[in-house]
Design a protein around this motif. Sequence first.
Motif, PDB file in Angstrom:
ATOM      1  N   GLU A  44      -3.926   4.520  -7.100  1.00 19.97           N
ATOM      2  CA  GLU A  44      -4.799   4.968  -6.014  1.00 19.97           C
ATOM      3  C   GLU A  44      -5.189   6.424  -6.192  1.00 19.97           C
ATOM      4  OE1 GLU A  44      -4.104   3.110  -1.773  1.00 19.97           O
ATOM      5  OE2 GLU A  44      -2.633   4.634  -2.256  1.00 19.97           O
ATOM      6  N   ASP A  66       0.832  -1.206   0.000  1.00 17.77           N
ATOM      7  CA  ASP A  66       0.000   0.000   0.000  1.00 17.77           C
ATOM      8  C   ASP A  66       0.865   1.254   0.000  1.00 17.77           C
ATOM      9  OD1 ASP A  66      -2.307   1.484   0.129  1.00 17.77           O
ATOM     10  OD2 ASP A  66      -2.860   0.867   2.158  1.00 17.77           O
ATOM     11  N   ASP A  67       0.324   2.344  -0.531  1.00 13.08           N
ATOM     12  CA  ASP A  67       1.005   3.650  -0.516  1.00 13.08           C
ATOM     13  C   ASP A  67       2.418   3.532  -1.066  1.00 13.08           C
ATOM     14  OD1 ASP A  67      -1.257   4.437   0.813  1.00 13.08           O
ATOM     15  OD2 ASP A  67      -0.337   4.470   2.789  1.00 13.08           O
TER      16      ASP A  67
END
Length: 278
Positions: free
Chosen positions: A236, A179-180
């Motif tokens: 994202e 993630d990220d």
Amino acid sequence: AKKEGDSSYRFFDSGDATFISEKLQLENGLYKALQEHHFSLHYQPKVYAATGELCGIEALIRWQHPELGMIPPDKFIPLAEESGFILEIDRYVFREACRQNKAWQDAGYKPIPVSINISARHFYQGDLKAMIIEVLNDTGLSPQYVSLEITEGVFMRQSDHVIETIVYLRGLGIQISIDDFGTGFSSLNQLQWLPISDVKLDRSFIRGIASDDKKSSIVKAIIELVHSMNMKVVAEGVETVEESQYCKLLKCDELQGYLFSKPLAAADLEKKFLPIKL
Ligand code: C2E
Ligand code: CA
Ligand code: CA
Ligand code: CA
């Protein structure tokens, strides 16, 4: 009114009393919120870049505080990380997301994977494997419909335990996402020996990508490298048509963001997005 708890000594931790008391109030509130069912999950769709078809959902926690109203996760997740309560939150989120996903499958909807955010702390403390096995057994959800989102923070310490845990979870059929990606400390080099399914490019890389040559060439290079390691790329925070088209051009596999939908309560996601199985 609030009782003066045994944690009042923490007032002396720092100079700013106003900040500390709000922080303390939230920290003490976490336990009560879990007990009294003030947490719930919202779900944000993820779509295939090529077709726009739904390919998954991400579970995101919400705290409806009886007096303070909706408290955003950015406000309480860091506190929960600090105090260790995040382990309880992870367990709640994982259980509720699995329960809901199984309920949708039982109702006849086409099965889709649900992504769940797991704190880096859970890789160093508590028994992540046992928690996951217990919940999968209790809910009856097949592991192939579970994806875990972990941040680069998990790899801060070079640890055999982390690698062993990831390999074990992957062996169950669970997907693992980073993630990220790009915001923290880790290199693709470090990830290449791990069975990672996909990398989620942080929104800071996507914002304004269509009109920023430097940004787009960095993203292009990352995507090529990730693909060469046989992992997928998820963009994202896609908010505009331009960003979406550009991500497609650069061969992102999946897209997530307000352009497609904000996170929705379970009932709304069901109505608006879930395709009925034939
Ligand atoms: P995250 O895991 O990176 O989740 C994505 C965040 O970006 C979500 O915010 C989502 O609502 C927001 N977002 C999605 N699309 C867009 C967009 O197009 N534009 C913009 N500006 N934002 C977008 P949210 O739900 O407020 O969560 C914030 C962070 O809090 C999450 O970031 C995650 O780090 C943490 N968090 C949320 N739920 C959980 C949870 O259940 N467990 C854990 N451990 N952390 C959570
Ligand atoms: Ca996430
Ligand atoms: Ca993210
Ligand atoms: Ca984030």
